[in-house]
Write a protein that holds these residues in place. Sequence first.
Motif, PDB file in Angstrom:
ATOM      1  N   GLU A 111       0.840  -1.216   0.000  1.00  0.00           N
ATOM      2  CA  GLU A 111       0.000   0.000   0.000  1.00  0.00           C
ATOM      3  C   GLU A 111       0.863   1.250   0.000  1.00  0.00           C
ATOM      4  OE1 GLU A 111      -3.209   0.835   2.696  1.00  0.00           O
ATOM      5  OE2 GLU A 111      -4.335  -0.917   2.082  1.00  0.00           O
ATOM      6  N   ASN A 157      -2.579  -0.234  14.166  1.00  0.00           N
ATOM      7  CA  ASN A 157      -3.093  -1.315  13.324  1.00  0.00           C
ATOM      8  C   ASN A 157      -2.634  -1.225  11.873  1.00  0.00           C
ATOM      9  OD1 ASN A 157      -4.767   0.945  12.877  1.00  0.00           O
ATOM     10  ND2 ASN A 157      -6.406  -0.381  12.148  1.00  0.00           N
ATOM     11  N   PHE A 158      -2.369  -0.006  11.403  1.00  0.00           N
ATOM     12  CA  PHE A 158      -1.696   0.171  10.109  1.00  0.00           C
ATOM     13  C   PHE A 158      -0.486   1.045  10.394  1.00  0.00           C
ATOM     14  CE2 PHE A 158      -5.390  -1.779   8.435  1.00  0.00           C
ATOM     15  CZ  PHE A 158      -4.969  -2.376   7.260  1.00  0.00           C
ATOM     16  N   VAL A 162      -0.703   3.999   6.734  1.00  0.00           N
ATOM     17  CA  VAL A 162      -1.489   5.224   6.885  1.00  0.00           C
ATOM     18  C   VAL A 162      -0.578   6.454   6.874  1.00  0.00           C
ATOM     19  CG1 VAL A 162      -2.968   6.495   8.471  1.00  0.00           C
ATOM     20  CG2 VAL A 162      -3.472   4.104   7.973  1.00  0.00           C
ATOM     21  N   TRP A 165       0.146   7.109   3.242  1.00  0.00           N
ATOM     22  CA  TRP A 165      -0.945   7.808   2.536  1.00  0.00           C
ATOM     23  C   TRP A 165      -0.799   9.310   2.721  1.00  0.00           C
ATOM     24  CZ3 TRP A 165      -5.976   5.194   4.813  1.00  0.00           C
ATOM     25  CH2 TRP A 165      -6.055   3.877   4.375  1.00  0.00           C
ATOM     26  N   THR A 236      -5.113   9.497  12.749  1.00  0.00           N
ATOM     27  CA  THR A 236      -5.855   8.260  12.521  1.00  0.00           C
ATOM     28  C   THR A 236      -5.842   7.485  13.823  1.00  0.00           C
ATOM     29  OG1 THR A 236      -5.024   8.233  10.269  1.00  0.00           O
ATOM     30  CG2 THR A 236      -6.020   6.210  11.057  1.00  0.00           C
ATOM     31  N   ARG A 292      -8.998  -3.738  12.187  1.00  0.00           N
ATOM     32  CA  ARG A 292      -8.956  -2.717  11.139  1.00  0.00           C
ATOM     33  C   ARG A 292     -10.105  -1.774  11.386  1.00  0.00           C
ATOM     34  NH1 ARG A 292      -7.663  -4.804   5.092  1.00  0.00           N
ATOM     35  NH2 ARG A 292      -6.549  -6.697   5.600  1.00  0.00           N
ATOM     36  N   CYS A 293      -9.950  -0.522  10.980  1.00  0.00           N
ATOM     37  CA  CYS A 293     -11.111   0.357  11.141  1.00  0.00           C
ATOM     38  C   CYS A 293     -12.172  -0.013  10.111  1.00  0.00           C
ATOM     39  CB  CYS A 293     -10.731   1.822  11.131  1.00  0.00           C
ATOM     40  SG  CYS A 293     -10.044   2.384   9.616  1.00  0.00           S
ATOM     41  N   THR A 294     -11.809  -0.787   9.082  1.00  0.00           N
ATOM     42  CA  THR A 294     -12.808  -1.234   8.105  1.00  0.00           C
ATOM     43  C   THR A 294     -13.328  -2.653   8.395  1.00  0.00           C
ATOM     44  OG1 THR A 294     -10.971  -1.960   6.734  1.00  0.00           O
ATOM     45  CG2 THR A 294     -11.952   0.171   6.179  1.00  0.00           C
ATOM     46  N   SER A 453     -13.787  -4.200   4.134  1.00  0.00           N
ATOM     47  CA  SER A 453     -12.374  -3.946   4.414  1.00  0.00           C
ATOM     48  C   SER A 453     -11.543  -4.197   3.168  1.00  0.00           C
ATOM     49  CB  SER A 453     -11.884  -4.816   5.572  1.00  0.00           C
ATOM     50  OG  SER A 453     -11.551  -6.099   5.118  1.00  0.00           O
ATOM     51  N   GLY A 454     -10.320  -3.637   3.182  1.00  0.00           N
ATOM     52  CA  GLY A 454      -9.434  -3.832   2.039  1.00  0.00           C
ATOM     53  C   GLY A 454      -9.600  -2.750   0.988  1.00  0.00           C
ATOM     54  N   ALA A 455      -9.895  -1.526   1.434  1.00  0.00           N
ATOM     55  CA  ALA A 455     -10.044  -0.414   0.496  1.00  0.00           C
ATOM     56  C   ALA A 455      -8.720  -0.159  -0.205  1.00  0.00           C
ATOM     57  CB  ALA A 455     -10.471   0.828   1.259  1.00  0.00           C
ATOM     58  N   PHE A 461     -10.250   7.558   1.279  1.00  0.00           N
ATOM     59  CA  PHE A 461     -10.532   6.685   2.417  1.00  0.00           C
ATOM     60  C   PHE A 461     -11.037   7.514   3.583  1.00  0.00           C
ATOM     61  CE2 PHE A 461      -9.598   4.439   6.277  1.00  0.00           C
ATOM     62  CZ  PHE A 461      -9.917   3.127   5.971  1.00  0.00           C
TER      63      PHE A 461
END
Length: 506
Positions: A111, A157-158, A162, A165, A236, A292-294, A453-455, A461
Amino acid sequence: MTTEGAPAEAQALLAALGVPAERLVGGPATRTPITGETLAEPRLADAPALDAAIGRASAAFENWREVPAPRRGELVRLFGEELRRSKAELGRLVTLEAGKIVSEGLGEVQEMIDVCDFAVGLSRQLYGLTIATERPDHRMMETWRPLGVVGVISAFNFPVAVWAWNAALALVCGNAVVWKPSEKTPLTALATQALFERAAAEFGDAPDGLSSVALGGRDLGERLVDDARVALVSATGSTAMGRAVGPRVAARFGRSLLELGGNNAAIVRPSADLDLTLRAVAFSAMGTAGQRCTTLRRLFVHGEVYDSLLPRLRQAYASVAIGDPREPGVLVGPLIDGDAFSAMGRALERARLAGATVSGGERVEGPGGAEAFYVRPALVEIAEHAGPALEETFAPILYVLRCDDLDEAIALNNAVPQGLASAIFTNDLREAERFLSARGSDCGIVNVNIGPSGAEIGGAFGGEKETGGGRESGSDSWKAYMRRATNTVNYGATLPLAQGVRFDID
Ligand code: UN1
């Protein structure tokens, strides 16, 4: 690779990634959630160190904003190359520090690489509009300018994606970046910074302090948030954290970009492809151990398919491989710590008391003994959409409710304050489009026949309501890292009427 000796392996990875050994001593212990062992003790930044980092970033910004954007993109391109070269090592360090399974650790670095590619392309765009003007012999256009120092606060968590990004976009837009990573994942942040410094050295003339890491706790985060030199705070994490950050930044009229919780739902309709639905639901709800937040946390299933889907889902939950995330075949690694385990237990207890049928949720033996927390993901069948189902518990719990009416299912989807991601499983065009429409899901991510999840990085996002309303990553998220100016140029010899007032000046 060996599944023994996480501390030794982490030290070797950090050395290979270029983190100086002296940065890894003198601070509090960073533990791996896999075994609970200490990986390193990285030194924290104190207030003067943060102050100096923000000072260097401010000075770097003054230089960087004048570098043409495509040249700024070259630095991000080189950083992407460093990430490609070190993908295996950094991905493995994510596994050791955050407890993600190997493919997810690598996926996270991918990512980062992808958003670098995206940002490089963007560095030749950053378009403004030329706008029709009502005035003769005039031209009106908008231009986008960098903001200054961007403060990035990220979650465990990421731990690296993140930040990437944010940073990839912030840098091509002409900003400098100061990063306060989660206290739980400082090592991957130091490694990312070391790779960035390699890219900067190759680039040649990137200003000193353009991107830096400040390790610390909540107090350090608050200093970053309150510092008037930080033009944008991108945070985040939990809704509680966002509630603290948002008003503080607003109080000094700074900008914030908040990406907070998610209590995400999916709706299953009678026409759904159940094989596909089962796989998507299992991945979205159990992947990353529900951290995950998703993550999919609520599922509304039509009565016609409930009794065919649920037994298969129960089977998937009962048989999923839980354990050491370094082992091939394991899908669910550890929770981040004992607090996460307790929060999961409390939510399940409340659900039980309210009459829910709970399967899973028990602690599972892992490689780490008492200091590591492995759980079987929990499937919670509820008769009423209430209690803990309305909250985001950062753990693998899926609440399942029978719901036949589509409007009611959409209303339930929208009935929580954390509207980040959502999905519908249906082969009925009308239902899919209704879910996507203005009277459909109120989330920032609305999917059809794919889990929440998995955007991917190309999309914007984020979500609305308690998720903070910010947008990171793709689409036009870059605009959050810039300010807009509207420019009017008069290429004629007269002023338009309103401004042509006569003065006695000749
Ligand atoms: C997050 O959980 O904060 O969509 C980010 C996903 C990932 C990113 C999640 N690509 O699950």
